[in-house]
Design an enzyme around this catalytic site. Sequence first.
Site, short mmCIF file in Angstrom:
data_model
loop_
_atom_site.label_atom_id
_atom_site.label_comp_id
_atom_site.label_asym_id
_atom_site.label_seq_id
_atom_site.Cartn_x
_atom_site.Cartn_y
_atom_site.Cartn_z
N ASN A 7 28.96 31.92 31.84
CA ASN A 7 29.73 31.99 33.08
C ASN A 7 29.21 30.86 33.95
OD1 ASN A 7 30.88 32.57 35.51
ND2 ASN A 7 30.33 34.75 35.51
N ARG A 55 33.76 32.27 30.59
CA ARG A 55 34.60 32.81 31.65
C ARG A 55 35.35 31.63 32.26
NH1 ARG A 55 33.03 34.06 37.71
NH2 ARG A 55 34.91 35.15 38.33
N HIS A 144 39.16 38.90 38.80
CA HIS A 144 38.22 39.95 38.37
C HIS A 144 38.75 40.70 37.15
CE1 HIS A 144 36.28 40.45 42.63
NE2 HIS A 144 35.53 39.67 41.87
N ARG A 205 34.84 36.48 52.83
CA ARG A 205 36.27 36.14 52.81
C ARG A 205 37.06 37.18 53.60
NH1 ARG A 205 36.66 36.03 46.51
NH2 ARG A 205 34.82 34.74 46.16
N GLU A 321 30.66 42.03 32.96
CA GLU A 321 31.70 41.05 32.67
C GLU A 321 31.36 40.24 31.41
OE1 GLU A 321 33.62 39.44 36.55
OE2 GLU A 321 31.69 40.27 37.12
#
Length: 336
Positions: A7, A55, A144, A205, A321
């Site tokens: 990743n 990823r 996600h 965010r 993940e």
Amino acid sequence: MKIAVINSGSSSIKFKLFDMQKQEVIISKLIEDVKEDSLINLLKDIEDIDMVGHRVVHGGEEFHSATLIDDEVIDKIQQLIPLAPLHNPANLNGIKIVKELYPNIPQVAVFDTAFHFNMPKSAYMYALNYDMYEKHNIRRYGFHGTSHSFVLQESAKILKKDIKDINIITLHLGNGASACAIKNGVSVDTSMGFTPLEGLVMGSRCGDLDPAIVLFMQRELGMSVDDVDKELNKNSGLKGICSNNDVREILQSNDEKSKLALEMMIRRIQKYIGSYMVLLQKVDAIVFTGGIGENASYIRDKVLDNDVFRDIKSFVIKTDEELSIARECLNLNLAI
Ligand code: ADP
């Protein structure tokens, strides 16, 4: 079968090597201070890799599942850079380095957007002029995906049901956060959109916003495009309200702005759960994951403290993940 998962982000590189027979992590590394040769140094000492899974944040409309990487795929990921200017270049860099070091090891791209590919059109379209979609690819993509999909697979085990019979609302609450409505095992709506900026109140965010605010910032406050980008992505969310994006610390604070920040985050999550209940009609469970979802029981309890969904089953699943990416690679390998 040994699968390495990379990743490769702009500020960190996560690396895990899995023995898929034993479903075990053999090597796990996190590089937070990324330098040009970080990944090369990390990889050159590792032997015996059968496959590498990467990823890749944005798959656009091009990629709907894990994809074996060749030059054409690299070109297409490159073409998607305008949609994910921060993420896709870093992901591509990882792919190119592995290709150079180990040209014969198959590499697979696993896209964050892919799990949401089957959302209905009414969910992924923005109510803009149709040309914005057709000519400029402006639509909701969702992110996600590897986490929501991992949580779905684990939920199936807990609920003892087939994935295709499962209706759940998954809440990935980390620094970045998103909700997903999963109907019969398929993502039918999700809170992140064209970029990971939309939806929930996140660490830094803003999430959902009246788009006219962006115009106001530029027209009235004289902010440049880059200023606004930074403001919405880096200086907003929890950090914008209470000057801190670490939920662990915010929970310890008695300051009014810290309380407000958490109330705003919780209220937004509840609004998404409510609207997803309407879409799904029947909900088997509300599932929490991500650093906040897994660890902050206070936040989970507050979110669930509502008569409308008090009786819905809820549980926590620790997301993984990297394992999700390794599983996708393995599934693909069977089909090659
Ligand atoms: P990222 O999106 O960067 O991967 P994580 O999923 O690791 O983020 O989530 C980070 C968030 O989880 C931070 O706000 C952190 O404070 C919060 N968190 C981690 N552990 C706990 C805990 N024990 N209690 C409350 N919040 C926690």
